[in-house]
Design a protein around this motif. Sequence first.
Motif, PDB file in Angstrom:
ATOM      1  N   LEU A 222       0.826  -1.211   0.000  1.00 15.46           N
ATOM      2  CA  LEU A 222       0.000   0.000   0.000  1.00 15.46           C
ATOM      3  C   LEU A 222       0.861   1.263   0.000  1.00 15.46           C
ATOM      4  N   GLU A 223       1.972   1.213   0.744  1.00 13.80           N
ATOM      5  CA  GLU A 223       2.871   2.359   0.775  1.00 13.80           C
ATOM      6  C   GLU A 223       3.490   2.598  -0.600  1.00 13.80           C
ATOM      7  N   ARG A 224       3.929   1.484  -1.279  1.00 14.99           N
ATOM      8  CA  ARG A 224       4.512   1.635  -2.623  1.00 14.99           C
ATOM      9  C   ARG A 224       3.478   2.145  -3.607  1.00 14.99           C
ATOM     10  N   ALA A 225       2.247   1.646  -3.488  1.00  9.41           N
ATOM     11  CA  ALA A 225       1.206   2.096  -4.418  1.00  9.41           C
ATOM     12  C   ALA A 225       0.931   3.579  -4.257  1.00  9.41           C
TER      13      ALA A 225
ATOM     14  N   ALA B 186       4.123   9.728  -7.752  1.00 11.35           N
ATOM     15  CA  ALA B 186       5.142   9.922  -8.798  1.00 11.35           C
ATOM     16  C   ALA B 186       4.505  10.007 -10.181  1.00 11.35           C
ATOM     17  N   ARG B 187       3.493   9.159 -10.439  1.00 10.36           N
ATOM     18  CA  ARG B 187       2.819   9.216 -11.729  1.00 10.36           C
ATOM     19  C   ARG B 187       2.106  10.544 -11.940  1.00 10.36           C
ATOM     20  N   ALA B 188       1.545  11.051 -10.859  1.00  8.89           N
ATOM     21  CA  ALA B 188       0.860  12.351 -10.982  1.00  8.89           C
ATOM     22  C   ALA B 188       1.850  13.458 -11.307  1.00  8.89           C
ATOM     23  N   GLU B 189       3.030  13.422 -10.643  1.00  4.96           N
ATOM     24  CA  GLU B 189       4.043  14.449 -10.911  1.00  4.96           C
ATOM     25  C   GLU B 189       4.568  14.314 -12.347  1.00  4.96           C
ATOM     26  N   GLU B 190       4.804  13.043 -12.817  1.00  9.04           N
ATOM     27  CA  GLU B 190       5.320  12.833 -14.175  1.00  9.04           C
ATOM     28  C   GLU B 190       4.303  13.293 -15.221  1.00  9.04           C
ATOM     29  N   ALA B 191       3.016  13.016 -14.953  1.00  7.94           N
ATOM     30  CA  ALA B 191       1.982  13.459 -15.880  1.00  7.94           C
ATOM     31  C   ALA B 191       1.920  14.973 -15.965  1.00  7.94           C
ATOM     32  N   ASP B 192       2.107  15.661 -14.823  1.00  5.32           N
ATOM     33  CA  ASP B 192       2.130  17.133 -14.843  1.00  5.32           C
ATOM     34  C   ASP B 192       3.292  17.645 -15.690  1.00  5.32           C
ATOM     35  N   ARG B 193       4.484  17.011 -15.520  1.00  6.32           N
ATOM     36  CA  ARG B 193       5.647  17.465 -16.286  1.00  6.32           C
ATOM     37  C   ARG B 193       5.443  17.206 -17.785  1.00  6.32           C
ATOM     38  N   ALA B 194       4.892  16.036 -18.145  1.00  2.00           N
ATOM     39  CA  ALA B 194       4.658  15.724 -19.562  1.00  2.00           C
ATOM     40  C   ALA B 194       3.674  16.694 -20.183  1.00  2.00           C
ATOM     41  N   ALA B 195       2.643  17.044 -19.453  1.00  6.60           N
ATOM     42  CA  ALA B 195       1.652  17.987 -19.986  1.00  6.60           C
ATOM     43  C   ALA B 195       2.282  19.354 -20.195  1.00  6.60           C
ATOM     44  N   ALA B 196       3.169  19.778 -19.230  1.00  3.03           N
ATOM     45  CA  ALA B 196       3.827  21.080 -19.372  1.00  3.03           C
ATOM     46  C   ALA B 196       4.760  21.077 -20.580  1.00  3.03           C
ATOM     47  N   ALA B 197       5.519  19.960 -20.786  1.00  3.80           N
ATOM     48  CA  ALA B 197       6.448  19.882 -21.930  1.00  3.80           C
ATOM     49  C   ALA B 197       5.696  19.911 -23.244  1.00  3.80           C
ATOM     50  N   ALA B 198       4.580  19.178 -23.331  1.00  2.00           N
ATOM     51  CA  ALA B 198       3.787  19.179 -24.567  1.00  2.00           C
ATOM     52  C   ALA B 198       3.269  20.559 -24.884  1.00  2.00           C
ATOM     53  N   GLY B 199       2.873  21.276 -23.873  1.00  3.13           N
ATOM     54  CA  GLY B 199       2.402  22.635 -24.110  1.00  3.13           C
ATOM     55  C   GLY B 199       3.503  23.542 -24.618  1.00  3.13           C
TER      56      GLY B 199
ATOM     57  N   ALA C 160      -5.969   9.384  -8.331  1.00  2.02           N
ATOM     58  CA  ALA C 160      -5.526   8.056  -7.904  1.00  2.02           C
ATOM     59  C   ALA C 160      -4.568   8.143  -6.735  1.00  2.02           C
ATOM     60  N   ALA C 161      -3.712   9.182  -6.666  1.00  2.00           N
ATOM     61  CA  ALA C 161      -2.769   9.334  -5.554  1.00  2.00           C
ATOM     62  C   ALA C 161      -3.512   9.614  -4.253  1.00  2.00           C
ATOM     63  N   ALA C 162      -4.558  10.438  -4.283  1.00  2.00           N
ATOM     64  CA  ALA C 162      -5.332  10.734  -3.066  1.00  2.00           C
ATOM     65  C   ALA C 162      -6.025   9.491  -2.547  1.00  2.00           C
ATOM     66  N   LEU C 163      -6.589   8.650  -3.441  1.00  2.00           N
ATOM     67  CA  LEU C 163      -7.266   7.421  -3.036  1.00  2.00           C
ATOM     68  C   LEU C 163      -6.291   6.438  -2.419  1.00  2.00           C
ATOM     69  N   ALA C 164      -5.077   6.310  -2.937  1.00  4.79           N
ATOM     70  CA  ALA C 164      -4.074   5.406  -2.373  1.00  4.79           C
ATOM     71  C   ALA C 164      -3.655   5.839  -0.982  1.00  4.79           C
ATOM     72  N   ALA C 165      -3.547   7.127  -0.707  1.00  2.00           N
ATOM     73  CA  ALA C 165      -3.177   7.609   0.626  1.00  2.00           C
ATOM     74  C   ALA C 165      -4.255   7.274   1.651  1.00  2.00           C
TER      75      ALA C 165
ATOM     76  N   LEU D 130      -4.075   3.532   2.706  1.00  2.00           N
ATOM     77  CA  LEU D 130      -2.926   3.277   3.577  1.00  2.00           C
ATOM     78  C   LEU D 130      -3.233   3.669   5.025  1.00  2.00           C
ATOM     79  N   ASP D 131      -3.893   4.782   5.249  1.00  2.00           N
ATOM     80  CA  ASP D 131      -4.221   5.215   6.630  1.00  2.00           C
ATOM     81  C   ASP D 131      -5.180   4.236   7.283  1.00  2.00           C
ATOM     82  N   ASP D 132      -6.206   3.738   6.576  1.00  2.00           N
ATOM     83  CA  ASP D 132      -7.157   2.774   7.123  1.00  2.00           C
ATOM     84  C   ASP D 132      -6.462   1.499   7.550  1.00  2.00           C
ATOM     85  N   ALA D 133      -5.518   0.991   6.763  1.00  2.00           N
ATOM     86  CA  ALA D 133      -4.818  -0.248   7.091  1.00  2.00           C
ATOM     87  C   ALA D 133      -3.964  -0.105   8.337  1.00  2.00           C
ATOM     88  N   ARG D 134      -3.299   0.990   8.508  1.00  2.00           N
ATOM     89  CA  ARG D 134      -2.460   1.194   9.701  1.00  2.00           C
ATOM     90  C   ARG D 134      -3.314   1.196  10.975  1.00  2.00           C
ATOM     91  N   THR D 135      -4.509   1.800  10.949  1.00  2.00           N
ATOM     92  CA  THR D 135      -5.394   1.855  12.137  1.00  2.00           C
ATOM     93  C   THR D 135      -5.841   0.454  12.521  1.00  2.00           C
TER      94      THR D 135
END
Length: 997
Positions: free
Chosen positions: A392-395, A401-414, A636-641, A644-649
């Motif tokens: 869960l932590e890796r996910a 990381a995917r969200a950050e990479e997608a932001d950078r790719a969108a900025a480069a394409a623009g 997707a990043a917000a849902l993964a976080a 992870l919090d529910d599992a730790r509790t």
Amino acid sequence: MRLLRLELAAFGPYRERFEIDFTSFDADGVYLIAGPTGAGKSSILDAVTFALYGSAPRYDARPHLRSDLAGPEQATWVQLELAVGDRVLRVRRSPEYERPKQRGTGTTREKASAQLLELVDGVWQPLSSSAAEVGTEIGSILGLTKDEFLQVILLAQGGFAEFLAASSDERKRLLQRLFGTGSMQRLREMLLADAKQLDAARGELERSRDERGARVLEADAALDARESPEAEEASEEAAPGPVDEPALAGAESRLAAHVERADAAARAAAGTEAAAREAHRSATAIAERFVRRAAAEAELRGLEEAAGAVDADRARLAEADRAAEVASALDRWSRADADAEHAEASAAESAELLPEGVEPTLDVVAHEHQLAVDAGAFANAAAELEGGLPALERAAAQAVARAEEADRAAAAAGAARAEAPAQREAIASAREAAATRAAGLAAAERTLESVAGRLAARDEADSLAAPLRDARAAAAGTAAAQAEAAAEAQRLQAARIAGIAGELAGGLTAGEACPVCGALEHPAPHPPADDAVSADDVAAALAVGEAAMLAAREANDELASLERRLAGLEAVAGADDRASLTAELTAARAERDACAAAEAERELRNDELARHDERAAGLAERASALEAEAEAARTAAALAATRLDDARTRLQRELDGHESAAALLAAVSRRTRALRAWLDAEAQRARTLAEQERAAQAGEAALVSHGLLDRAAASAMRLEAAERTALRERIRTHDDAVASASGVLAQAELAALEGEAPELEPVERALAEATAASAAAARAAAAATTTRDHVAADLRAAREAIRSLAEGAEHAATVRALAAALHGDNELRQDIETYVLATRLGAIIDAANLRLAAMTDGRFTLLHDEATAYRRKASGLGIQVLDAHTGVPRTARSLSGGETFLASLALALGLADVVQAESGGVSLETLFVDEGFGSLDQDTLEAALATLDELRAGGRSVGVISHVQQMQERIPARITVVPERGGGSRIVVAATPVAAG
């Protein structure tokens, strides 16, 4: 047969292609083949022979017809056109040869080829294209073999000069070479060999008769000696008689009688041996029965002595068998006691390991064990939850990381979409610049071509400097030589005119008219001048002047040609020197290369602009898609976080104060294992106690049923299975031996025996003596039969030899007489080869005398001397010369050099006539006469040439082969072979021109 045209290429000493038109000599009749020794005159005849027959006599031992000077691209071939009656043929041949490859290194093999054509209605029609078929066809058309053709077409009278002066034996060897009578010699040698072989065969038959017959008689005598010593002594004293049919028949009859007597003696001895053998067999059988009875009685006594020990073994075996029947029950009882003791110890150890506060009773421990199992399930759930936390932590991290990479790719394409218009403008500008420069390519290429042409013209003009100097010097030299020659001719003409009076006066004769004034008297003729010039001198000077004029004209023409060529080159090259033109050429080549490169760049920029437009068209669509992908990645990043919090509790709640799921699981497992171990040990103890009670009851029952006191007594009586088997085998063996011995003594033939056993020595001695006598008689009979059989082959061979000698006596005498006659044992003292050669020699001499009488005005006639020679010399091969001036025959060696030449030429022509007649009267319109004219005086030469003139009667063409200058002066039509520098020769043909009129 008439030769018409010969063409050859790369053949023998001739590197190039040469042609000889023999028809050009038709008007002359006689022509000369001239040239220095070794230049290649005979190679012309080799080419003719090769074209017709596929080989040349000088090359038969080393078939290397191809010129060593020929290049790899040159083919070797010979083509001959000839007329045979009304037919015109053309034959073309190429030999097999190795030549260098035209490309690369090494050699390649050219195969031999041949083609025969006939001229029909002006068109060459093929007759054959096979080398073997062409040779056969030519031989059939000409009617001559190769050897006959060489004999009649090439008249080598030099060899006949040697022939005239030779001894009989030497003349025989020369005739053998001319006529090839080796077959006659081989016939004689074959008959001599047959006679020798026949004598050897008859000698072998005689030896076979004597040796084989002697062996037959000796075998007869040897058999007589075996039967009686008196016969042996008589055979030693008797002398051996002749080996003939009566002697052989008597020996054969006696041998048969010997064999019959020996066979009868062998049969009688065999009967005596059979009776002795039957007596020995009967005595031996009775003695063997006494031996068998004694052995059985002795064996039975030994068995009775061992009966007590065997009875003890029987009792011990019976006890062991009873103990074996209760062994399984007793073994179970012992195992049950051991298992119960071990289960009690295990239960005690398990009770000590129970958790604190747990009573060692079955109900308490079972309840606690169930509680521990339930706690283990909760511990496993906590462990599974804890194990899933890293994923869960890796996910969650990967989603960020995917969200950050997608932001950078969108900025480069623009950004790329925004830069596309500027990039397109830069590519378009570069394309326009390249197109402007490439437009000058055609002009640059024309400039380069023009400058290159001017430079080549300048180089060629500069190279003419030395030839121009030489041409100017040659023109000046030839002009001077022409002037000098003209002056000399004028001087000689003046001198000739000045001395003409003295020349005319020298030719005046008293009483004859003067050619100038017509007077018959010449009182004061002009004295001849001391330096008189003849007409020939003037003609020679005029010829020299004409030659000098021609040389001057040729030199001037060469100089004018060079000057015209130089002027044309200067007009092309212009006024610039070579250095300026070279620099201009370099600059023009650089400009041409730059324009060509610009043209290539223009095409590249066109392609680049098309690719840019294609990329820019998709940039907007890609930028929008990347922005949508970036938004989805942030969700997707917000849902993964959150996951992870529910599992730790949940994990903290499940651990219930333990450090980790592993610690919780270890505590639960230890408690569960301790409780389970006590329960298992208690159950095992109960089972073993029950089995111990059942085993004890079964063991007691088995002891009682077999009458055994207790477990200890039964164990003492037990034996291993192998020991019981060994006891049982000893008892059985003893009982079987007693039964066997008793059975032998009970046999009727042993029970009926009375008295003592018989003695065997007398009957054995009698049998040995009878056996020896029978073997000796059998050997004697076999030896007699073998002797008779061996002698049968000798007998047949001796009789066959006698018969063959009688039948072949007449044939042998005939072969010996014929071989002796062919070998020279006859009235003429001539072997068959000499006889044939003498007949040929007589025909040649008759034909030669027809020519010799004409050449010598009837003075000389050749005589065939057939007198018998002595001291083993060849007979019938002598030649004498009859001189009409003396009427006395004399030896041919007494002829002078010129007379010898005429006689030799007559013999050569006679040989040609004989061979031609023997070949069916083949017509030969072309002949060649070999060397020998150089040593003739004027009269002899005239006689020889007159004979050659006779040969050309009827349209014959005669070629004379000579390198002598005198012949070249007498015969203007010629084929000249001229050696060339560097090797090889060339052919020059010069026929006498036919006068018009």
